[in-house]
Design a protein around this motif. Structure first.
Motif, PDB file in Angstrom:
ATOM      1  N   GLU A 107       0.867  -1.176   0.000  1.00  0.00           N
ATOM      2  CA  GLU A 107       0.000   0.000   0.000  1.00  0.00           C
ATOM      3  C   GLU A 107       0.908   1.231   0.000  1.00  0.00           C
ATOM      4  OE1 GLU A 107      -3.173  -0.042  -0.285  1.00  0.00           O
ATOM      5  OE2 GLU A 107      -3.677  -2.115   0.209  1.00  0.00           O
ATOM      6  N   GLU A 114       1.407   4.097   1.428  1.00  0.00           N
ATOM      7  CA  GLU A 114       0.942   4.876   2.584  1.00  0.00           C
ATOM      8  C   GLU A 114       2.115   5.333   3.423  1.00  0.00           C
ATOM      9  OE1 GLU A 114      -1.810   2.808   5.040  1.00  0.00           O
ATOM     10  OE2 GLU A 114      -3.265   2.606   3.423  1.00  0.00           O
ATOM     11  N   VAL A 115       1.868   6.384   4.191  1.00  0.00           N
ATOM     12  CA  VAL A 115       2.885   6.881   5.120  1.00  0.00           C
ATOM     13  C   VAL A 115       3.293   5.754   6.067  1.00  0.00           C
ATOM     14  CG1 VAL A 115       3.339   8.552   6.957  1.00  0.00           C
ATOM     15  CG2 VAL A 115       1.816   9.147   5.061  1.00  0.00           C
ATOM     16  N   GLY A 116       4.583   5.562   6.244  1.00  0.00           N
ATOM     17  CA  GLY A 116       5.041   4.620   7.264  1.00  0.00           C
ATOM     18  C   GLY A 116       5.365   3.222   6.771  1.00  0.00           C
ATOM     19  N   SER A 119       9.057   2.735   6.235  1.00  0.00           N
ATOM     20  CA  SER A 119       9.707   2.675   7.536  1.00  0.00           C
ATOM     21  C   SER A 119       9.495   1.314   8.196  1.00  0.00           C
ATOM     22  CB  SER A 119       9.145   3.791   8.404  1.00  0.00           C
ATOM     23  OG  SER A 119       9.622   3.677   9.693  1.00  0.00           O
ATOM     24  N   LYS A 120       8.293   0.774   8.030  1.00  0.00           N
ATOM     25  CA  LYS A 120       8.004  -0.530   8.630  1.00  0.00           C
ATOM     26  C   LYS A 120       8.845  -1.620   7.957  1.00  0.00           C
ATOM     27  CE  LYS A 120       4.255  -3.283  10.443  1.00  0.00           C
ATOM     28  NZ  LYS A 120       2.843  -3.384  10.766  1.00  0.00           N
ATOM     29  N   GLY A 158      12.471  -1.007   8.854  1.00  0.00           N
ATOM     30  CA  GLY A 158      12.615  -1.243  10.295  1.00  0.00           C
ATOM     31  C   GLY A 158      12.714  -2.720  10.637  1.00  0.00           C
ATOM     32  N   GLU A 172       0.289  -4.266   5.591  1.00  0.00           N
ATOM     33  CA  GLU A 172       0.301  -3.322   4.473  1.00  0.00           C
ATOM     34  C   GLU A 172       0.892  -3.908   3.193  1.00  0.00           C
ATOM     35  OE1 GLU A 172       1.659  -2.894   7.420  1.00  0.00           O
ATOM     36  OE2 GLU A 172       1.003  -1.018   8.342  1.00  0.00           O
ATOM     37  N   ARG A 180       5.718   0.893  15.817  1.00  0.00           N
ATOM     38  CA  ARG A 180       5.609   0.159  14.555  1.00  0.00           C
ATOM     39  C   ARG A 180       5.968  -1.328  14.675  1.00  0.00           C
ATOM     40  NH1 ARG A 180       7.373   4.330  10.959  1.00  0.00           N
ATOM     41  NH2 ARG A 180       5.206   4.970  10.773  1.00  0.00           N
ATOM     42  N   GLN A 181       6.974  -1.639  15.467  1.00  0.00           N
ATOM     43  CA  GLN A 181       7.420  -3.042  15.563  1.00  0.00           C
ATOM     44  C   GLN A 181       6.642  -3.849  16.589  1.00  0.00           C
ATOM     45  OE1 GLN A 181       9.436  -4.276  13.341  1.00  0.00           O
ATOM     46  NE2 GLN A 181      10.036  -2.318  12.450  1.00  0.00           N
ATOM     47  N   ARG A 233      -7.111  -5.891   0.312  1.00  0.00           N
ATOM     48  CA  ARG A 233      -6.332  -6.698  -0.628  1.00  0.00           C
ATOM     49  C   ARG A 233      -5.014  -7.166  -0.009  1.00  0.00           C
ATOM     50  NH1 ARG A 233      -5.186  -1.442  -4.434  1.00  0.00           N
ATOM     51  NH2 ARG A 233      -4.107  -0.250  -2.829  1.00  0.00           N
ATOM     52  N   SER A 234      -4.551  -6.438   1.005  1.00  0.00           N
ATOM     53  CA  SER A 234      -3.246  -6.764   1.565  1.00  0.00           C
ATOM     54  C   SER A 234      -3.332  -7.608   2.834  1.00  0.00           C
ATOM     55  CB  SER A 234      -2.497  -5.468   1.887  1.00  0.00           C
ATOM     56  OG  SER A 234      -3.252  -4.709   2.807  1.00  0.00           O
TER      57      SER A 234
END
Lengths: 169, 565
Positions: A15, A17-19, A22-23, A26, A74, B122-123, B180-181
């Motif tokens: 996707e 998208e923001v981030g 980074s994900k 990361g 994502e 995030r993690q 979709r993901s």
């Protein structure tokens, strides 16, 4: 059992998208995976990005990396490019500086041999532009380093697409 | 009709069937709280700290199998949730966490109480997103609940800027969502499962290792039926404890660092290990190269990424535990002839290991933690038990049987001290008709004991059982065994050896009755008083300061090499 360390390639559809970038990046630091290069751009669908990722890993770790990507919410699709026909190119600029006329001639000879273009020139400097494979670019950098004292190399990371009937990696 | 983002937020919660929100206010979530004020059918529970808030929501989620819903403000409100979020991530607890954020024009300006909580977490979340457009709010909330509560469950965090909360927009909330993901696995690969079944059937010394996944998918009954039909012994992880009842002929007990001798020996000597709903954490495996070294390994897990990560498996099966076990049970049949003889021999071997080194605890003076667990077993046959992290947690898993009528909620993967008491409060909010018991140590309890105010003020009466040894006992045990008794930073007493605080006086300051038990004879009467009490209740059991949880496998050594005494 873990297999030997080697360079491997993955393409990801994600996707846009923001981030997300980074994900993805990361993950490599969080799990201690070796990331060689990562490039990203949008596809024909503005809301979907495609990344080309090169990693250095053994078989077991590589399987794990793919699974981790597959389980990220994502990420739409994970494609292993390691053993399929692909076309791969990397943009590279090399600025060779503080050179005299003889060295300039040498730069042109190298450029001709590698089929790369001089795109800019001054009294004592030349910029070469290359869109070779990553491996060819490695060789180009190696020879430039041996031949000249003052060079600046800017590399963009590899971009790859699955081949149709031929392969170039 | 256009409504505000905050009104849409509450509408979404209602559509998702949310009855309880754990919320702490602040400058950037007051609009959301204001809408909750107008909708009293959703209960708002105010904790005293955001870390405890998340554990309360975890307790709620584990007790109900529904996502726990959290609402905090930006900045410190958000950062205080991080430990809890990591805990939920590790133990696959479904949470939906809403954080307020500064208004969009201020993002990136180092505004007051601004942090990038999405970047920070995030993690440790399954999914996280800042909602930057009011028109995407409904879809994002729908996604959050969907992702948190499907597949391998986990925490999802949505960060909502203040000006998105106030912006007017459409009032629609989607009934369903297709991504979709994100497609969590459904069903099971029958071919793989068939292979697994044949391998199990041909095994002379088969063993099932059952984890949290079995409990989460509600597969306990089907696991029991399958194991008993096939006459396969079952060992469990800490969070899988209770997957097979103590009385079952297949019951062996917990494996791992403080597991039973028989369970660890069974893993080391089995020839086929059927592992389901567990990720082969290092606390289970010990030294990896020796783990189940004689066995072919089957691994059933809903999370592809958990398979062949720590232990390379022979037959991977991606599936929900219940789906896989239901299929297996269709094929199951009782062993006969030579095969039955082999299985009987194997079960006898395990029984003789158990006889050789049963779980035990030697206590010469003070209150014996084992006797406390036996007392709880008797006085509280049906209740929800939550555990904190440390020695008391291990004694509880060793000596307090987990039953359907007495589920246990515990922090497994992250090992979060301070989890137990708030988790109990959350479980009580979910199941007000049930007795809820928090068993905790004196160290872990102090990490979130401010929540007594929540229990009192919000009317969530839980019983707190403190096992007080005056030490951070699990680390003290390591210092005793591996650091020549150099007890650095593990004593919780003052220079004269007096304990601080006085938990009885402390409880009284909240108007909560409390008892200190110093002798074994008083265990039962104290527990009965707690049982009869309608309000919160604290019992402090003074256990010996230097007793150890045994057996113990030293970190990084093979699990059959146990310290037994």
């Amino acid at each position: 059992m873990a297999g030997k360390m080697k360079k491997r390639w993955i393409a990801l559809y994600t996707e846009n998208e923001v981030g997300v970038l980074s994900k993805v990046s990361g993950l490599f630091s969080a799990k201690s995976y070796n990331l060689n290069s990562l490039t990203v751009g949008t596809t024909e669908h503005p809301d979907i990005s495609r990344m080309t990722i090169s990693v250095e890993s053994d078989d077991v770790t590589f399987e794990q990396i793919k699974k981790q990507f597959n389980s990220m919410v994502e990420i739409i699709k994970v494609i292993d490019l390691t053993n399929v026909p692909i076309h791969m190119k990397e943009v590279l600029f090399a600025k060779i500086k503080q050179i005299g006329p003889e060295e300039k001639a040498e730069v042109f000879r190298i450029a001709e041999t590698f089929s790369v273009k001089p795109v800019d020139i001054g009294t004592d400097a030349i910029i070469l532009e290359s869109t070779l494979t990553e491996r060819k670019n490695d060789e180009l950098v190696s020879i430039l380093r041996k031949s000249f004292k003052h060079i600046d190399v800017t590399r963009g990371g590899a971009v790859a697409v699955e081949g149709i009937s031929t392969s170039c990696r | 009709m256009e409504i505000s983002g905050s009104a849409l937020f509450v509408k979404a919660l209602k559509e998702e069937g949310v009855d309880t929100v754990f919320a702490y206010p602040g400058g950037n979530n007051t609009d959301l709280l204001d809408e909750l004020y107008k909708n009293p059918e959703i209960r708002v529970i105010l904790p005293r700290h955001e870390q405890a808030l998340i554990h309360e929501a975890e307790g709620y989620a584990e007790a109900t199998n529904k996502p726990g819903v959290c609402l905090v403000t930006s900045g410190p409100g958000a950062t205080n949730t991080v430990t809890g979020i990591a805990d939920a991530h590790y133990d696959s607890v479904p949470l939906v966490i809403f954080t307020g954020q500064v208004s969009r024009p201020l993002i990136g300006n180092d505004a007051f109480q601004e942090v990038d909580i999405i970047g920070m977490t995030r993690q440790i979340v399954k999914f996280g997103s800042t909602v930057r457009e009011r028109e995407k709010l409904a879809e994002r909330i729908k996604m959050a609940f969907h992702i948190a509560n499907t597949g391998k469950k986990g925490p999802v965090i949505l960060d909502i800027p203040k000006d998105v909360q106030t912006e007017m927009g459409a009032s629609d909330y989607p009934k369903e969502i297709h991504m979709r993901s994100y497609r969590p696995p459904e069903g099971v690969h029958v071919g793989q499962l068939k292979k697994a079944f044949s391998l199990l059937q041909s095994a002379k010394k088969p063993l099932i290792l059952s984890g949290h996944g079995v409990m989460m998918s509600g597969a306990e009954d089907i696991l029991k039926a399958f194991a008993e039909t096939m006459k396969i012994p079952v060992v469990t992880t800490i969070l899988g404890n209770g997957a097979i009842p103590v009385g079952s002929p297949s019951f062996v007990g917990n494996a791992g660092m403080h597991g039973r001798y028989a369970a660890n020996m069974a893993i080391t000597h089995c020839d086929v290990l059927f592992s389901i709903g567990t990720r082969f954490n290092d606390r289970i495996t010990g030294e990896l190269s020796d783990f189940a070294k004689n066995a072919k390994i089957i691994h059933v897990d809903v999370d592809t990424a958990s398979i062949s990560r720590n232990v390379v498996v022979d037959i991977p099966v991606v599936a929900d535990a219940k789906t896989a076990l239901e299929k297996l049970q269709e094929w199951a049949k009782e062993p006969e002839g030579a095969s039955l003889k082999e299985l009987d021999d194997w079960r006898n071997t395990i029984a003789s290991w158990e006889k050789e080194h049963p779980l035990s605890l030697s206590v010469k003076e003070g209150v014996d933690p084992k006797k406390v667990m036996e007392g709880i077993d008797e006085v509280f046959p049906d209740c929800i038990v939550t555990l904190d992290v440390g020695q008391h947690q291990m004694w509880a898993t060793q000596f307090l049987p987990v039953k359907r009528e007495r589920p246990v909620i515990s922090s497994g993967g992250l090992g979060t001290m301070g989890f137990g008491f708030p988790a109990a409060i959350g479980a009580k909010a979910a199941c007000p008709e049930k007795k809820v018991l928090a068993i905790t140590g004196d160290g872990g309890f102090q990490m979130n004991m401010q929540e007594m105010a929540t229990a009192v003020v919000s009317g969530l009466p839980v019983t707190v059982i403190i096992l007080n040894n005056g030490y951070l006992g699990m680390v003290r045990q390591m210092q005793e065994l591996f650091y020549d008794k150099r007890y650095e930073a593990t004593s919780l007493c003052d220079e004269k050896g007096a304990y601080v605080p006085d938990f009885v006086k402390w409880a009284e300051s909240y108007g909560v009755p409390a008892l200190r038990v110093e002798e074994e004879k008083d265990i039962e009467s104290a527990l009965c008083k707690a049982r009869e009490s309608d309000g919160p209740f604290v019992i402090e059991f003074m256990i010996p300061s230097e007793i150890n949880v045994l057996p113990m496998v030293k970190s990084g050594t093979p699990i059959d090499q146990m310290i037994l005494e």
